[in-house]
Design a protein around this motif. Structure first.
Motif, short mmCIF file in Angstrom:
data_model
loop_
_atom_site.label_atom_id
_atom_site.label_comp_id
_atom_site.label_asym_id
_atom_site.label_seq_id
_atom_site.Cartn_x
_atom_site.Cartn_y
_atom_site.Cartn_z
N GLU A 129 -6.72 2.00 -4.90
CA GLU A 129 -5.26 1.84 -5.13
C GLU A 129 -5.06 0.70 -6.02
N ARG A 157 6.12 4.47 5.19
CA ARG A 157 5.18 5.20 4.19
C ARG A 157 5.08 6.91 4.73
N LYS A 206 0.93 -1.16 0.04
CA LYS A 206 0.08 -0.11 -0.08
C LYS A 206 0.82 1.31 -0.05
N THR A 207 0.63 2.27 -0.83
CA THR A 207 1.27 3.39 -0.88
C THR A 207 2.43 3.38 -1.71
#
Ligand SMILES: *Cc1c(COP(=O)(O)O)cnc(C)c1O
Length: 226
Positions: A67, A225, A42-43
């Motif tokens: 995403e 992150r 994620k990200t």
């Protein structure tokens, strides 16, 4: 940023995490193949994910459908062997996309979602295994079924036609995670479920000691992150 910079450090960190998982498995009398590393991306931009794939990583986790929809179709086209897990909360209005995009949905946490997912899988002719998320710490702000409701919920999800393969949990931040992992393992055992997805960057070794079959590790592989 060229490909090489984008992937800086990823291969080394992956090797470290794999080594730590193997060592923890060994201490628990388990083989290193008993634990699957789910790299939580994620990200993380696609170029950095490519670095992990180049280093042999095959299983990834994302926590948001939107995403994943933006990043993963292209990655999957290049690498058809990849396996993608949904590890974050799922809204029913995104269930169709989730069934289309993911190979495992780890965050089944309520009956309405179970119904919608079952109907969507039927419609798409695509059976995606699910894990039931258990709120082992009974935290009001956290998703997941309560531990005492887990047995009935697992049975109900099965009746609705879902393939429940295991359980997932995220222990409270400020507590020793081991009792939570043990609680999850006990629920899996008495329900005959084989997958235990537990353990993140800070506690995956403790999770492996308690029987995790899947650990979900993000920052220890990709960095923090921002
Ligand atoms: C972000 C996330 C992880 C990974 O967390 P790290 O601490 O970065 O390893 C694992 N599981 C879930 C459900 C997450 O949302």
């Amino acid at each position: 940023m060229d490909e090489k910079d984008a992937g800086a450090g990823v291969a080394e960190r992956l090797a470290e995490v794999r080594g730590a998982i193997g060592a923890a498995a060994g201490r628990a009398g388990r083989g290193p193949a008993a634990v699957t590393l789910v790299a939580v991306s994620k990200t993380v931009p696609a170029e950095r994910i490519e670095a992990a794939i180049a280093a042999g990583q095959r299983v990834f986790g994302e926590n948001r459908v939107q995403e994943a929809r933006a990043k993963w179709p292209a990655l999957r086209e290049r690498h058809p062997e990849l396996e993608l897990h949904l590890i974050g909360p799922l809204q029913t209005n995104k269930a169709a996309d989730a069934v289309k995009l993911f190979d495992v949905i780890e965050s089944l946490d309520r009956e309405k979602l179970a119904r919608v997912l079952a109907a969507e899988m039927e419609k798409q002719g695509r059976r995606v295994p699910v894990l039931v998320q258990v709120n082992t710490g009974k935290e009001p702000q956290k998703a997941g079924v309560l531990p005492e409701a887990a047995d009935a919920f697992i049975a109900e999800a099965g009746r609705l036609g879902l393939e429940v393969k295991g359980l997932m949990c995220i222990p409270p931040l400020e507590e020793d995670p081991s009792p939570h992992f043990a609680r999850l393992a006990a629920i899996a055992r008495r329900n005959g479920l084989e997958i235990l997805s537990m353990g993140m960057s800070g506690d995956f070794e403790a999770a492996v000691a308690q029987g995790a079959t899947h650990v979900r590790v993000g920052t220890a592989i990709f960095g923090s992150r921002s």
